[in-house]
Design a protein around this motif. Structure first.
Motif, short mmCIF file in Angstrom:
data_model
loop_
_atom_site.label_atom_id
_atom_site.label_comp_id
_atom_site.label_asym_id
_atom_site.label_seq_id
_atom_site.Cartn_x
_atom_site.Cartn_y
_atom_site.Cartn_z
N LEU A 186 44.97 52.51 101.66
CA LEU A 186 44.86 53.41 100.52
C LEU A 186 46.20 53.56 99.82
N ALA A 187 47.27 53.28 100.56
CA ALA A 187 48.62 53.55 100.06
C ALA A 187 49.23 52.41 99.27
N ASN A 188 48.63 51.21 99.30
CA ASN A 188 49.21 50.10 98.54
C ASN A 188 48.31 49.65 97.40
N GLU A 189 47.42 50.52 96.97
CA GLU A 189 46.50 50.25 95.87
C GLU A 189 46.89 51.07 94.65
N ALA A 190 46.69 50.51 93.47
CA ALA A 190 46.86 51.26 92.21
C ALA A 190 45.54 51.93 91.86
N TYR A 191 45.63 53.05 91.17
CA TYR A 191 44.44 53.80 90.75
C TYR A 191 44.55 54.10 89.26
N TYR A 192 43.40 54.06 88.57
CA TYR A 192 43.37 54.11 87.11
C TYR A 192 42.50 55.26 86.60
N SER A 193 42.93 55.87 85.50
CA SER A 193 42.13 56.94 84.87
C SER A 193 40.86 56.38 84.25
N ILE A 194 40.88 55.12 83.85
CA ILE A 194 39.79 54.40 83.20
C ILE A 194 39.49 54.98 81.82
N ASN A 195 39.19 56.27 81.74
CA ASN A 195 38.94 56.92 80.46
C ASN A 195 40.24 57.17 79.71
N ALA A 255 48.20 54.12 73.66
CA ALA A 255 47.41 53.23 72.82
C ALA A 255 48.14 52.91 71.52
N ALA A 256 47.86 51.75 70.98
CA ALA A 256 48.31 51.39 69.64
C ALA A 256 47.19 51.71 68.65
N PRO A 257 47.51 51.85 67.37
CA PRO A 257 46.46 52.10 66.38
C PRO A 257 45.36 51.04 66.48
N GLY A 258 44.12 51.51 66.50
CA GLY A 258 42.99 50.61 66.58
C GLY A 258 42.47 50.36 67.98
N ASP A 259 43.22 50.75 69.02
CA ASP A 259 42.73 50.58 70.39
C ASP A 259 41.52 51.47 70.61
N VAL A 260 40.54 50.94 71.31
CA VAL A 260 39.30 51.66 71.56
C VAL A 260 39.54 52.78 72.56
N THR A 261 39.05 53.96 72.22
CA THR A 261 39.20 55.11 73.13
C THR A 261 37.87 55.63 73.65
N ASN A 262 36.77 55.13 73.12
CA ASN A 262 35.46 55.65 73.52
C ASN A 262 34.63 54.64 74.32
N ASP A 263 35.27 53.62 74.86
CA ASP A 263 34.56 52.59 75.60
C ASP A 263 35.40 52.19 76.81
N ASP A 311 37.35 60.85 72.77
CA ASP A 311 35.95 60.74 72.34
C ASP A 311 35.13 59.89 73.30
N ASP A 312 35.66 59.56 74.47
CA ASP A 312 34.92 58.80 75.46
C ASP A 312 33.76 59.66 75.98
N PRO A 313 32.50 59.21 75.81
CA PRO A 313 31.36 60.03 76.21
C PRO A 313 31.23 60.21 77.71
N LEU A 314 31.94 59.40 78.49
CA LEU A 314 31.87 59.55 79.94
C LEU A 314 32.47 60.87 80.42
N LEU A 315 33.43 61.41 79.67
CA LEU A 315 34.17 62.55 80.18
C LEU A 315 33.31 63.81 80.29
N ALA A 316 32.66 64.19 79.22
CA ALA A 316 31.79 65.37 79.29
C ALA A 316 30.65 65.14 80.27
N ALA A 317 30.18 63.90 80.33
CA ALA A 317 29.08 63.57 81.22
C ALA A 317 29.50 63.65 82.69
N ARG A 318 30.69 63.16 82.99
CA ARG A 318 31.20 63.28 84.36
C ARG A 318 31.31 64.74 84.76
N SER A 319 31.81 65.56 83.85
CA SER A 319 31.96 66.97 84.14
C SER A 319 30.62 67.61 84.50
N ALA A 320 29.60 67.31 83.73
CA ALA A 320 28.28 67.88 83.98
C ALA A 320 27.70 67.40 85.30
N ALA A 321 27.80 66.10 85.57
CA ALA A 321 27.24 65.56 86.81
C ALA A 321 28.00 66.07 88.03
#
Length: 349
Positions: A186-195, A255-263, A311-321
């Motif tokens: 567990l200690a030599n792995e990277a972890y990502y926010s994804i959203n 992010a740079a301008p134009g990078d996707v934030t909702n996918d 604006d990533d729709p996963l965030l509110a959905a994760r919270s609810a679940a």
């Protein structure tokens, strides 16, 4: 080939369950958090008193040592120079609290930063840099495709193949799962926010940000011999912490301008600005039955001033679940008692 496909499909499904979403987006039959949680209970079984996903885990504690660099893009107090206490949880995806650690190649890290001003930052991260799908329709279809076949108790490879064929956006995650060997620790792995999230600094400037925690330890793939121990990840971390603290660097990717934030299926291109905001230090680990993370709901939308959902729709959905899962396991404990819930495994949600 069918076995490999089933293994990848099960990993994708388990990861997706951890990011299960909801909202009133589907009509005429509304897709709600209880419907989603019910589905992955049907897929993975009900284990009273445990999280509906990431049921097997352990608690950790330590601190975040900020170097002040993060203040350039966020006014959150956690990025001021100094230390912030942290409690957290390592886990593997899945509903079975007794599952062997080698049953899935994904590792998860959840953290709660307790800021001096009383605010909190909660985050749930995975060792995969992208997610499988990005719409409620896709997620629900995926979860149904991964439902166990009554004859085998495992996902039906034909259904998974059909799902993946009709959803090419799953390819980045499937490719990662196929090519990335599970880590030895567990200690030599990277972890990502994804959203993605929105960071605002003291001047009022706002940027889209994803983050990762990158270990100081070099990555190493797991030794098949080690996997004979069903709890090898926890035991390895316990042994490692006896030798000293374990560290990661918190890397903020802007992010740079134009990078996707909702996918969350789309990775940002390499070369984006990265800020090393400080060091996450884990000092101790404890079984989750009596650990500091035991009753924490790692809702990723609990954020301090200076960090906000994108604006990533996963965030509110994760919270609810997550809320549905939390409330169910708390009711189960109230009804049956802690001793009953944990009599067989000693684990806790």
């Amino acid at each position: 080939m069918p076995c490999r496909l089933a293994a990848i499909g099960a990993a994708v499904a388990a990861l997706a369950a951890g990011f299960a979403w909801t909202a009133g987006w589907l009509t005429p039959k509304r897709l709600t958090a209880p419907r989603i949680v019910n589905q992955f209970e049907a897929n993975g079984g009900v284990h009273p008193g445990f999280r509906r996903n990431h049921a097997k885990g352990l608690c950790v504690s330590g601190y975040f040592d900020s170097n002040g660099n993060g203040a350039a893009i966020s006014k959150a107090e956690v990025f001021a120079v100094g230390r912030t206490p942290v409690v957290g949880r390592f886990a593997i995806p899945g509903s079975n609290p007794s599952a062997p650690d080698a049953s899935i190649p994904i590792r998860s890290m959840a953290l709660l930063f307790s800021l001096a001003n009383g605010q909190q930052w909660r985050t749930g991260m995975n060792s995969t840099p992208v997610f499988a799908v990005h719409t409620p329709e896709q997620f629900y279809a995926q979860l149904q495709a991964a439902a166990p076949d009554p004859a085998t108790g495992k996902p039906n490879p034909a259904k998974l193949k059909a799902f993946f064929a009709s959803h090419p956006e799953t390819k980045p995650l499937r490719d990662w799962l196929a090519s990335h060997q599970p880590s030895s620790s567990l200690a030599n792995e990277a972890y990502y926010s994804i959203n993605a999230f929105r960071f605002t600094n003291a001047a009022g400037d706002t940027h889209a940000v994803r983050w990762s925690v990158v270990p100081e330890l070099p990555y190493a793939s797991v030794d098949p011999q080690a996997t004979r121990d069903p709890d090898f990840l926890q035991n390895e971390l316990d042994h490692r912490l006896q030798q000293g603290d374990v560290r990661w660097h918190l890397i903020l990717t802007v992010a740079a301008p134009g990078d996707v934030t909702n996918d969350a299926t789309i990775a940002w291109p390499s070369g984006r600005q990265q800020i090393d905001a400080g060091t996450l230090v884990i000092q101790r680990a404890t079984p989750q039955a009596e650990g500091v993370c035991r009753d924490v709901n790692f809702d990723p939308t609990i954020l301090p001033d200076g960090i906000a959902p994108s604006d990533d729709p996963l965030l509110a959905a994760r919270s609810a679940a997550y809320s549905v899962s939390y409330n169910r396991r708390e009711r189960e404990e109230a009804a049956h008692g802690v001793a009953t819930v944990h009599s067989s495994t000693g684990n806790h949600p």
